[in-house]
Design a protein around this motif. Structure first.
Motif, PDB file in Angstrom:
ATOM      1  N   LEU A  55       0.789  -1.226   0.000  1.00 10.97           N
ATOM      2  CA  LEU A  55       0.000   0.000   0.000  1.00 10.97           C
ATOM      3  C   LEU A  55       0.823   1.278   0.000  1.00 10.97           C
ATOM      4  CD1 LEU A  55      -2.792  -0.928   2.605  1.00 10.97           C
ATOM      5  CD2 LEU A  55      -2.985  -0.854   0.119  1.00 10.97           C
ATOM      6  N   THR A  56       2.053   1.227   0.469  1.00  9.81           N
ATOM      7  CA  THR A  56       2.806   2.465   0.678  1.00  9.81           C
ATOM      8  C   THR A  56       3.069   3.215  -0.626  1.00  9.81           C
ATOM      9  OG1 THR A  56       4.773   3.439   1.682  1.00  9.81           O
ATOM     10  CG2 THR A  56       5.077   1.360   0.499  1.00  9.81           C
ATOM     11  N   ASN A  57       2.935   4.509  -0.551  1.00 12.58           N
ATOM     12  CA  ASN A  57       3.297   5.378  -1.673  1.00 12.58           C
ATOM     13  C   ASN A  57       4.341   6.406  -1.262  1.00 12.58           C
ATOM     14  OD1 ASN A  57       1.721   7.075  -0.049  1.00 12.58           O
ATOM     15  ND2 ASN A  57       1.078   8.283  -1.824  1.00 12.58           N
ATOM     16  N   THR A  58       4.928   6.208  -0.081  1.00 17.51           N
ATOM     17  CA  THR A  58       5.872   7.191   0.442  1.00 17.51           C
ATOM     18  C   THR A  58       7.070   7.408  -0.473  1.00 17.51           C
ATOM     19  OG1 THR A  58       5.193   6.686   2.702  1.00 17.51           O
ATOM     20  CG2 THR A  58       7.299   7.809   2.426  1.00 17.51           C
ATOM     21  N   PRO A  59       7.713   6.352  -0.998  1.00 18.64           N
ATOM     22  CA  PRO A  59       8.864   6.609  -1.880  1.00 18.64           C
ATOM     23  C   PRO A  59       8.516   7.472  -3.089  1.00 18.64           C
ATOM     24  CG  PRO A  59       8.837   4.314  -1.187  1.00 18.64           C
ATOM     25  CD  PRO A  59       7.540   4.910  -0.745  1.00 18.64           C
ATOM     26  N   SER A  60       7.368   7.219  -3.717  1.00 24.96           N
ATOM     27  CA  SER A  60       7.001   8.022  -4.880  1.00 24.96           C
ATOM     28  C   SER A  60       6.651   9.446  -4.470  1.00 24.96           C
ATOM     29  CB  SER A  60       5.821   7.382  -5.618  1.00 24.96           C
ATOM     30  OG  SER A  60       4.663   7.353  -4.806  1.00 24.96           O
ATOM     31  N   ILE A  93       7.956  11.091  -1.925  1.00 23.90           N
ATOM     32  CA  ILE A  93       9.223  11.766  -1.653  1.00 23.90           C
ATOM     33  C   ILE A  93       9.921  12.149  -2.953  1.00 23.90           C
ATOM     34  CG2 ILE A  93      11.527  11.489  -0.653  1.00 23.90           C
ATOM     35  CD1 ILE A  93      10.288   9.735   1.504  1.00 23.90           C
ATOM     36  N   ARG A  94       9.880  11.263  -3.936  1.00 23.99           N
ATOM     37  CA  ARG A  94      10.515  11.578  -5.227  1.00 23.99           C
ATOM     38  C   ARG A  94       9.845  12.789  -5.879  1.00 23.99           C
ATOM     39  NH1 ARG A  94      10.696   5.862  -5.729  1.00 23.99           N
ATOM     40  NH2 ARG A  94       8.768   5.865  -6.979  1.00 23.99           N
ATOM     41  N   ARG A  95       8.522  12.831  -5.844  1.00 23.23           N
ATOM     42  CA  ARG A  95       7.811  13.977  -6.416  1.00 23.23           C
ATOM     43  C   ARG A  95       8.147  15.260  -5.670  1.00 23.23           C
ATOM     44  NH1 ARG A  95       1.707  12.530  -6.159  1.00 23.23           N
ATOM     45  NH2 ARG A  95       1.485  14.633  -7.052  1.00 23.23           N
ATOM     46  N   CYS A  96       8.216  15.172  -4.353  1.00 21.05           N
ATOM     47  CA  CYS A  96       8.558  16.341  -3.543  1.00 21.05           C
ATOM     48  C   CYS A  96       9.997  16.793  -3.826  1.00 21.05           C
ATOM     49  CB  CYS A  96       8.365  16.014  -2.064  1.00 21.05           C
ATOM     50  SG  CYS A  96       8.376  17.462  -0.977  1.00 21.05           S
ATOM     51  N   MET A  97      10.893  15.835  -3.981  1.00 20.30           N
ATOM     52  CA  MET A  97      12.285  16.169  -4.273  1.00 20.30           C
ATOM     53  C   MET A  97      12.414  16.879  -5.622  1.00 20.30           C
ATOM     54  SD  MET A  97      14.150  12.683  -2.874  1.00 20.30           S
ATOM     55  CE  MET A  97      15.768  13.086  -3.537  1.00 20.30           C
ATOM     56  N   ALA A  98      11.647  16.423  -6.605  1.00 19.95           N
ATOM     57  CA  ALA A  98      11.705  17.048  -7.927  1.00 19.95           C
ATOM     58  C   ALA A  98      11.256  18.512  -7.852  1.00 19.95           C
ATOM     59  CB  ALA A  98      10.841  16.272  -8.906  1.00 19.95           C
ATOM     60  N   LEU A  99      10.245  18.784  -7.020  1.00 19.60           N
ATOM     61  CA  LEU A  99       9.725  20.142  -6.904  1.00 19.60           C
ATOM     62  C   LEU A  99      10.614  21.040  -6.048  1.00 19.60           C
ATOM     63  CD1 LEU A  99       5.968  19.187  -6.392  1.00 19.60           C
ATOM     64  CD2 LEU A  99       6.897  20.421  -8.361  1.00 19.60           C
ATOM     65  N   ARG A 119      10.561  15.740   5.736  1.00 21.19           N
ATOM     66  CA  ARG A 119      10.043  16.561   6.844  1.00 21.19           C
ATOM     67  C   ARG A 119       8.974  17.537   6.362  1.00 21.19           C
ATOM     68  NH1 ARG A 119      14.110  13.073   7.837  1.00 21.19           N
ATOM     69  NH2 ARG A 119      14.234  12.728  10.084  1.00 21.19           N
ATOM     70  N   ILE A 120       9.100  18.065   5.156  1.00 22.44           N
ATOM     71  CA  ILE A 120       8.073  18.951   4.610  1.00 22.44           C
ATOM     72  C   ILE A 120       6.765  18.185   4.433  1.00 22.44           C
ATOM     73  CG2 ILE A 120       7.382  20.267   2.566  1.00 22.44           C
ATOM     74  CD1 ILE A 120       9.362  21.764   4.300  1.00 22.44           C
ATOM     75  N   LEU A 121       6.848  16.934   3.972  1.00 28.45           N
ATOM     76  CA  LEU A 121       5.659  16.105   3.845  1.00 28.45           C
ATOM     77  C   LEU A 121       5.020  15.846   5.212  1.00 28.45           C
ATOM     78  CD1 LEU A 121       6.928  13.507   1.213  1.00 28.45           C
ATOM     79  CD2 LEU A 121       5.002  15.078   0.881  1.00 28.45           C
ATOM     80  N   VAL A 122       5.841  15.534   6.200  1.00 29.40           N
ATOM     81  CA  VAL A 122       5.333  15.249   7.544  1.00 29.40           C
ATOM     82  C   VAL A 122       4.672  16.494   8.140  1.00 29.40           C
ATOM     83  CG1 VAL A 122       5.992  14.657   9.908  1.00 29.40           C
ATOM     84  CG2 VAL A 122       6.981  13.400   7.990  1.00 29.40           C
ATOM     85  N   LEU A 123       5.303  17.648   7.969  1.00 30.38           N
ATOM     86  CA  LEU A 123       4.746  18.891   8.512  1.00 30.38           C
ATOM     87  C   LEU A 123       3.425  19.243   7.840  1.00 30.38           C
ATOM     88  CD1 LEU A 123       8.064  20.909   8.769  1.00 30.38           C
ATOM     89  CD2 LEU A 123       6.600  20.279  10.697  1.00 30.38           C
ATOM     90  N   ASN A 124       3.333  18.992   6.550  1.00 31.69           N
ATOM     91  CA  ASN A 124       2.081  19.253   5.853  1.00 31.69           C
ATOM     92  C   ASN A 124       0.994  18.299   6.316  1.00 31.69           C
ATOM     93  OD1 ASN A 124       1.809  21.280   3.409  1.00 31.69           O
ATOM     94  ND2 ASN A 124       3.959  20.653   3.496  1.00 31.69           N
TER      95      ASN A 124
END
Length: 486
Positions: A215-220, A222-228, A275-280
């Motif tokens: 079920l996890t989508n965390t790696p994808s 994080i990759r999307r967040c890193m690209a941005l 961390r940005i994902l977690v804070l959001n």
């Protein structure tokens, strides 16, 4: 506080059988109670509270029994228990299935919590013009000021957008905070964390690794967040190296603060993006729900718009859109606090996991691995702690005594043993001061610029409960009309 040495489960002489259960308690029949809890959790917890007020009871979840504490005495006792006996962090790992949603790194090295508690609160006054600017832009997009007549808005998803933009104005800055792609990523991730954790918790523990990885989508994510975020973070890392000892030369936002407090191992693009994902997740999952509850309450009782508007106009005309002004919005603060009391986002805002066998002062034994929670909503609606508790009284907390001295315990961001929407004690929400200021600013902006009501006056759409979690009605619509005098 008495506790016993760790014992293997087969040697523990006590079980949860000594704690009264709500619903069937047999090995098979308890599943009926767990199924009922999915859709009827508030009634089950209320039943337990009425039967065992001042004590404790247990309710069945799909994967475990949870022990529920009631009343300030036990809440105070829980607050004082060390983390190595009753753990907040390990309870959150289980509840959110952190291993499969955020990843354990975010919880084992939570330097973002330090930033939220210290840097964000300390810098909010200087950054408040940015907060107001983003509120103005966000609501101007959601509810255009140039429209005449009443405009109908499906409010919960729009508040999610506004909260995402306002929070990220301080997290990542312009122009990214207004990027539809970035906004969609943060909202999707926040929603998926809850959904995936809930699904994993519906399966027995031996299946968690399989289900979690499927079920996890965390790696994808994080990759999307890193690209941005890559251009911004890489630039900030270079600035940090160049001006390490010159704080004034560095941009003043969340990315800079995260880079500043992180160690060498975590001072990199992936760690910052996580961390940005977690804070959001923290901002969107709680603040947006709380504010939507409050806005629905205001639309249900539109007569309170006038006193809130008069207060906001008077304060902001004197002090402007500043953090100092927000501290003077006494009625606004009370309205939001009363809304949190009256409409919970969760039945269990305090949760711990027994790391070893633990004994409460009344002799109740909690076996190792048991989750211990606190029943908030029944206490918040209890006449013993709040006069006319079942009535929504928006200015309950703004009424002063004869000496006209403000009681800090009446403020929105304050916590106590009888008021726990933000938790209580050391693990109370570290972002509550930021959230309370943002919510007051957003509500002040809305009452100054719009008339607000429901299409069917006084008929607040029912909240949506799923297990212990409460969401404002996702289809609820609020009517807005531009005020020409502003």
């Amino acid at each position: 506080m008495p506790s016993t040495p760790f014992l293997p489960p087969t040697l523990i002489p006590w079980t949860l059988d000594t704690i009264p259960a709500i619903g069937p308690s047999g090995a098979v029949s308890s599943w009926l109670g767990a199924v009922r809890f999915i859709s009827d959790a508030p009634a089950m917890v209320q039943e337990g509270y009425q039967k065992h007020k001042g004590g404790m009871f247990r309710v069945p979840l799909i994967d475990k029994w949870v022990v529920v504490l009631t009343g300030p005495r036990l809440i105070e006792e829980l607050r004082k228990v060390p983390e190595d006996e009753l753990s907040f962090d390990h309870a959150m790992r289980d509840l959110l299935q952190v291993k499969y949603t955020f990843g354990v790194d975010a919880q084992e090295y939570p330097y973002h919590t330090q930033v939220t508690r210290n840097h964000l609160s300390r810098n909010l006054q200087a950054l408040f013009p940015n907060v107001y600017d983003e509120i103005n832009h966000a609501f101007g997009t959601i509810i255009p000021l140039d429209q005449d007549g009443w405009t109908k808005v499906r409010i919960y998803p729009e508040i999610m957008k506004a909260m995402c933009r306002v929070s990220n104005r301080l997290f990542v800055g312009l122009p990214l905070c207004r990027s539809p792609e970035f906004e969609a990523l943060q909202q999707q991730f926040a929603l998926q964390v809850v959904l995936r954790a809930t699904l994993v918790n519906c399966f027995p523990k031996f299946a968690h690794p399989i289900i979690g990885r499927l079920l996890t989508n965390t790696p994808s994510s994080i990759r999307r967040c890193m690209a941005l975020l890559e251009p911004i973070v890489q630039e900030r890392l270079q600035i940090h190296e160049q001006f390490r000892d010159e704080w004034n030369a560095q941009p003043n936002d969340m990315i800079t603060w995260l880079i500043d407090v992180s160690d060498d191992e975590h001072r990199n693009l992936r760690s910052i993006c996580l961390r940005i994902l977690v804070l959001n997740f923290a901002a969107l999952h709680t603040s947006a729900q709380s504010f939507t509850h409050a806005l629905l309450n205001l639309a249900t009782y539109p007569q309170y718009c006038t006193p809130l508007r008069e207060e906001a106009s008077d304060v902001i005309n004197r002090d402007g859109w500043t953090k100092i002004a927000m501290t003077k919005l006494v009625k606004m603060d009370s309205f939001l606090k009363e809304s949190q009391r009256f409409n919970s986002t969760t039945l269990f805002p305090m949760m711990r996991k027994a790391m070893r066998q633990f004994v409460f002062s009344d002799g109740t034994v909690i076996p190792s691995g048991t989750h211990v929670v606190v029943a908030s909503l029944p206490m918040h609606l209890d006449e013993e702690y709040f006069e006319s508790a079942t009535e929504f009284q928006p200015f309950r907390f703004s009424q002063r005594g004869e000496d006209d001295v403000e009681d800090p315990q009446t403020l929105l961001a304050s916590t106590s043993a009888s008021y726990i929407p933000f938790g209580y004690g050391h693990h109370a929400c570290p972002g509550r001061f930021f959230a309370s200021n943002v919510m007051k600013a957003m509500m002040a902006y809305l009452v100054l610029n719009y008339d607000i009501k429901l299409e069917k006056e006084g008929e607040r759409p029912p909240d949506e409960w799923f297990m212990m979690n409460c969401t404002p009605n996702r289809k609820a619509e609020v009517m807005f009309r531009r005020r020409r005098s502003t």
